[in-house]
Each structure stands twice: as structure tokens, then as C-alpha cells.
Design a protein around this motif. Structure first.
Motif, mmCIF file in Angstrom:
data_model
loop_
_atom_site.group_PDB
_atom_site.id
_atom_site.type_symbol
_atom_site.label_atom_id
_atom_site.label_comp_id
_atom_site.label_asym_id
_atom_site.label_seq_id
_atom_site.Cartn_x
_atom_site.Cartn_y
_atom_site.Cartn_z
ATOM 1 N N PHE A 133 0.847 -1.193 0.000
ATOM 2 C CA PHE A 133 0.000 0.000 0.000
ATOM 3 C C PHE A 133 0.880 1.239 0.000
ATOM 4 O O PHE A 133 2.086 1.185 0.271
ATOM 5 N N VAL A 134 0.264 2.379 -0.307
ATOM 6 C CA VAL A 134 0.980 3.649 -0.313
ATOM 7 C C VAL A 134 0.177 4.656 0.501
ATOM 8 O O VAL A 134 -1.044 4.771 0.340
ATOM 9 N N PHE A 135 0.855 5.355 1.411
ATOM 10 C CA PHE A 135 0.190 6.361 2.243
ATOM 11 C C PHE A 135 0.437 7.734 1.641
ATOM 12 O O PHE A 135 1.576 8.156 1.487
ATOM 13 N N GLU A 136 -0.650 8.458 1.330
ATOM 14 C CA GLU A 136 -0.553 9.759 0.688
ATOM 15 C C GLU A 136 -0.847 10.919 1.629
ATOM 16 O O GLU A 136 -0.693 12.066 1.248
ATOM 17 N N GLY A 137 -1.282 10.621 2.851
ATOM 18 C CA GLY A 137 -1.599 11.714 3.774
ATOM 19 C C GLY A 137 -2.761 12.546 3.260
ATOM 20 O O GLY A 137 -3.707 12.028 2.652
ATOM 21 N N PHE A 138 -2.686 13.865 3.471
ATOM 22 C CA PHE A 138 -3.738 14.769 3.003
ATOM 23 C C PHE A 138 -3.476 15.199 1.565
ATOM 24 O O PHE A 138 -2.348 15.566 1.212
ATOM 25 N N LEU A 139 -4.504 15.172 0.750
ATOM 26 C CA LEU A 139 -4.422 15.705 -0.600
ATOM 27 C C LEU A 139 -4.391 17.232 -0.547
ATOM 28 O O LEU A 139 -4.770 17.826 0.467
ATOM 29 N N PRO A 140 -3.955 17.907 -1.619
ATOM 30 C CA PRO A 140 -3.993 19.374 -1.644
ATOM 31 C C PRO A 140 -5.398 19.900 -1.352
ATOM 32 O O PRO A 140 -6.398 19.285 -1.740
ATOM 33 N N ALA A 141 -5.463 21.042 -0.669
ATOM 34 C CA ALA A 141 -6.752 21.599 -0.261
ATOM 35 C C ALA A 141 -7.560 22.139 -1.441
ATOM 36 O O ALA A 141 -8.791 22.030 -1.468
ATOM 37 N N LYS A 142 -6.888 22.695 -2.425
ATOM 38 C CA LYS A 142 -7.590 23.267 -3.569
ATOM 39 C C LYS A 142 -7.958 22.180 -4.573
ATOM 40 O O LYS A 142 -7.217 21.224 -4.786
ATOM 41 N N GLY A 143 -9.119 22.356 -5.191
ATOM 42 C CA GLY A 143 -9.641 21.349 -6.096
ATOM 43 C C GLY A 143 -8.710 20.999 -7.236
ATOM 44 O O GLY A 143 -8.532 19.824 -7.569
ATOM 45 N N SER A 144 -8.077 22.003 -7.850
ATOM 46 C CA SER A 144 -7.206 21.743 -8.988
ATOM 47 C C SER A 144 -6.001 20.910 -8.569
ATOM 48 O O SER A 144 -5.609 19.969 -9.262
ATOM 49 N N GLY A 145 -5.422 21.248 -7.417
ATOM 50 C CA GLY A 145 -4.289 20.488 -6.914
ATOM 51 C C GLY A 145 -4.680 19.075 -6.517
ATOM 52 O O GLY A 145 -3.930 18.121 -6.750
ATOM 53 N N ARG A 146 -5.872 18.943 -5.923
ATOM 54 C CA ARG A 146 -6.356 17.628 -5.495
ATOM 55 C C ARG A 146 -6.581 16.724 -6.710
ATOM 56 O O ARG A 146 -6.145 15.571 -6.730
ATOM 57 N N ARG A 147 -7.247 17.252 -7.730
ATOM 58 C CA ARG A 147 -7.501 16.455 -8.931
ATOM 59 C C ARG A 147 -6.197 16.106 -9.650
ATOM 60 O O ARG A 147 -6.047 15.003 -10.192
ATOM 61 N N GLY A 148 -5.257 17.048 -9.638
ATOM 62 C CA GLY A 148 -3.973 16.787 -10.278
ATOM 63 C C GLY A 148 -3.233 15.644 -9.612
ATOM 64 O O GLY A 148 -2.671 14.771 -10.292
ATOM 65 N N ARG A 149 -3.238 15.618 -8.276
ATOM 66 C CA ARG A 149 -2.543 14.544 -7.570
ATOM 67 C C ARG A 149 -3.259 13.218 -7.773
ATOM 68 O O ARG A 149 -2.613 12.173 -7.955
ATOM 69 N N LEU A 150 -4.588 13.230 -7.765
ATOM 70 C CA LEU A 150 -5.345 12.000 -8.011
ATOM 71 C C LEU A 150 -5.071 11.472 -9.417
ATOM 72 O O LEU A 150 -4.987 10.254 -9.624
ATOM 73 N N GLN A 151 -4.908 12.364 -10.371
ATOM 74 C CA GLN A 151 -4.613 11.944 -11.734
ATOM 75 C C GLN A 151 -3.260 11.246 -11.799
ATOM 76 O O GLN A 151 -3.089 10.238 -12.500
ATOM 77 N N GLU A 152 -2.292 11.763 -11.034
ATOM 78 C CA GLU A 152 -0.975 11.134 -10.980
ATOM 79 C C GLU A 152 -1.040 9.730 -10.378
ATOM 80 O O GLU A 152 -0.205 8.877 -10.676
ATOM 81 N N LEU A 153 -2.045 9.506 -9.522
ATOM 82 C CA LEU A 153 -2.184 8.226 -8.835
ATOM 83 C C LEU A 153 -3.171 7.276 -9.509
ATOM 84 O O LEU A 153 -3.375 6.163 -9.028
ATOM 85 N N ALA A 154 -3.769 7.702 -10.610
ATOM 86 C CA ALA A 154 -4.856 6.936 -11.227
ATOM 87 C C ALA A 154 -4.451 5.514 -11.591
ATOM 88 O O ALA A 154 -5.267 4.587 -11.530
ATOM 89 N N ASP A 155 -3.191 5.304 -11.972
ATOM 90 C CA ASP A 155 -2.732 3.973 -12.382
ATOM 91 C C ASP A 155 -1.948 3.255 -11.288
ATOM 92 O O ASP A 155 -1.360 2.196 -11.544
ATOM 93 N N GLU A 156 -1.938 3.796 -10.076
ATOM 94 C CA GLU A 156 -1.223 3.169 -8.966
ATOM 95 C C GLU A 156 -1.839 1.801 -8.653
ATOM 96 O O GLU A 156 -3.031 1.713 -8.379
ATOM 97 N N PRO A 157 -1.040 0.726 -8.690
ATOM 98 C CA PRO A 157 -1.610 -0.607 -8.463
ATOM 99 C C PRO A 157 -1.824 -0.961 -6.994
ATOM 100 O O PRO A 157 -2.590 -1.870 -6.683
ATOM 101 N N ARG A 158 -1.157 -0.239 -6.074
ATOM 102 C CA ARG A 158 -1.283 -0.564 -4.654
ATOM 103 C C ARG A 158 -2.498 0.134 -4.035
ATOM 104 O O ARG A 158 -2.984 1.138 -4.561
ATOM 105 N N THR A 159 -2.971 -0.381 -2.917
ATOM 106 C CA THR A 159 -4.016 0.303 -2.158
ATOM 107 C C THR A 159 -3.498 1.667 -1.729
ATOM 108 O O THR A 159 -2.381 1.792 -1.218
ATOM 109 N N MET A 160 -4.299 2.704 -1.929
ATOM 110 C CA MET A 160 -3.916 4.072 -1.558
ATOM 111 C C MET A 160 -4.648 4.488 -0.290
ATOM 112 O O MET A 160 -5.852 4.258 -0.166
ATOM 113 N N VAL A 161 -3.928 5.098 0.642
ATOM 114 C CA VAL A 161 -4.502 5.510 1.914
ATOM 115 C C VAL A 161 -4.338 7.018 2.055
ATOM 116 O O VAL A 161 -3.233 7.554 1.910
ATOM 117 N N PHE A 162 -5.447 7.701 2.333
ATOM 118 C CA PHE A 162 -5.448 9.156 2.485
ATOM 119 C C PHE A 162 -6.052 9.545 3.828
ATOM 120 O O PHE A 162 -6.865 8.802 4.390
#
Length: 282
Positions: A133-162
């Protein structure tokens, strides 16, 4: 390097239920010369409950750089210090990293006193794959930053924890739906170990609707687990994994071949071990 004299203890505290405080943690807190706390008023109540009367000093994200030098000087004269956060294990999305790094670099001892940790508690009860699994902590507070980080993780094969806050949890679900799809499997772990503890599994679309229908489910502290993207489920990729295993088995024992294939593909090690055994039998 300074001669090691003092000791810095990294002490985990409960994330909700006070019965999760370990006897060792209480003993350490009673024995140290100083306790560095994220919020002294908040921690004062916890320490009072357990009969701890050691002096406290604040260590939070706004003063930790400046406070580190003072704490190092205390360690240098042989004093012992305990670092605690508001809840759970220090440094896990909480202050303390500069102090721990500087303490180790100065040659003093850093000792962990394990206990509650929200991400581990949530993962253990989620039913999500937990071998990797991968621990990501808190995503960016702003929507654009949050969506951008999620897009980077879209193909992550491990369980993601936020981790997520109550005033952004619904927005996170909406962004997950846009970026990773309505059918992506998630688990919401809310208010762990507390009176209203809730662990809810489902697809993003259903979890979002559940939260919209019941505003109470948007309150509290959240751990969000997102299932990794398993592209190896496609026939073509399954063939490639099998071919990789066959090649590795020519040079390596079954266990090592499965472990290496797992690290290269993201497929579970146990799953590949069984497949390797079958191939070896053939």
C-alpha cells in the motif's frame, strides 16, 4: 558528532479510545524530563487523565524549526524528551520530522514507543489489499491540486490511503469520481475507535450518495482507502505476467521469482507464488 546523552522518545497516543494508551507509553511519559506536544492544552487533558505531570512545551508546524535547537540543547545535558502529537503516532501527517532528523544527526538516541495509528487501523479493518500500500496523507486543499494529484495516482496498483478533513471529504469523493471513475472501490473509515466509528465500503458513486443523503457521515476525522488499479486483470497482461514468471523461474527459486515478479508488476506476491508453483509443476 556530539556524545549521545539524552533520549528522544516518539510516543504514540490514542486516536480516540483512551483505553488504547499503552502501559509503556504512560510509563515513559511519567519518566521523561520534558514532553513536546503539538497542542499543550489538548495534550494536557490526556496527560492529566493518566496522572502524568511532566512539564510540557509546544512543538507544532509553525515553531518546530525554531524549537528544535532548544530541545537539542536539553538532550545535550542528558535530559529525556517525549514527543507526542494530538492523536496517534507523531510525524504521520503531524509535526516532528525536523526534530527527529536533527536529533539523529546530532548523535542522540531516538526511540519509538508504538501505539495507535489511524492509517494502520483503517487498513487492517478495510478488507482492501494490504500486502502493498501507499500512504498519501492529506491531498492538496484546492480542487485543482487535489484532482492533479489524483490523476498522478490513477494507475497506482497498490491500495492508496489518504487522510481527509470533514469539510473536504465530499469534494474528495467528487474528484475521485471524475478522475478514477464512479466504479472505483473505496473504503471510508470515520471516527476510528470513537463512539460513532463507521467503516463503509463501496464504489465511489455509492459512497458519495451515502454521504449526501446523511450529513452526519461528513463529520469527524477520515481515513480514505482507494483500491489500486489492477491492469493485470486483462488477458493480455495476464499472459505477460505468466511469461515473466516463466523466464524468472529458469534462473531463480519459486519464492524469489514470485517476489521479483510482484515488485515489477504490482501483482500480489502470494498470488504470483501460487502461479509460479503451478508453472513449476508443469
Amino acid at each position: 558528532m556530539s556524545e549521545a546523552k539524552g533520549v528522544l522518545y516518539i510516543v504514540a497516543t490514542p486516536i480516540g479510545n483512551l483505553d488504547d494508551m499503552t502501559p509503556r507509553a504512560i510509563a515513559i511519559l511519567k519518566s521523561v524530563d520534558l514532553i513536546a506536544a503539538e497542542d499543550t492544552r489538548h495534550s494536557g487533558k490526556l496527560l492529566s487523565h493518566f496522572g502524568v505531570d511532566a512539564p510540557m512545551t509546544s512543538l507544532h508546524q509553525f515553531n518546530e524549526e525554531a524549537k528544535t535547537e532548544r530541545l537539542l540543547s536539553e538532550l545535550a545535558v542528558g535530559k529525556s524528551i517525549a514527543l507526542i502529537s494530538d492523536a496517534g503516532t507523531p510525524l504521520i501527517s503531524d509535526p516532528g520530522f525536523p526534530l527527529v532528523r536533527a536529533t539523529r544527526e546530532a548523535g542522540f538516541i531516538v526511540t519509538p514507543v508504538p501505539g495507535a495509528c489511524a492509517l494502520v487501523a483503517a487498513l487492517s479493518a478495510s478488507g482492501m489489499p494490504s500486502e502493498r500500500f501507499v500512504f498519501e496523507g492529506f491531498l492538496p486543499a484546492k480542487g485543482s491540486g487535489r484532482r492533479g494529484r489524483l490523476q498522478e495516482l490513477a494507475d497506482e496498483p497498490r491500495t492508496m490511503v489518504f487522510y481527509e478533513s470533514p469539510h473536504r471529504i465530499l469534494a474528495m469523493m467528487e474528484d475521485l469520481e471524475v478522475v478514477m471513475g464512479a466504479a472505483r472501490e473505496v473504503v471510508i473509515a470515520r471516527e476510528l475507535t470513537k463512539t460513532f466509528e463507521t467503516i463503509k465500503a463501496g464504489c465511489v458513486q455509492d459512497i458519495k450518495a451515502w454521504m449526501q443523503e446523511d450529513g452526519n457521515q461528513q463529520r469527524g476525522e477520515f481515513v480514505v482507502l482507494v483500491k489500486g488499479e489492477r491492469k493485470e486483470q486483462g488477458d493480455f497482461v495476464e499472459i505477460k505476467v505468466s511469461q515473466l514468471l516463466q523466464a524468472l523461474l529458469k534462473e531463480l527459486p519459486v519464492k524469489k521469482a514470485a517476489a521479483l515478479a510482484s515488485s515489477l508488476t504490482g501483482v500480489g506476491k502470494n498470488e504470483l507464488y501460487q502461479q509460479a508453483l503451478a508453472l513449476k509443476g508443469e
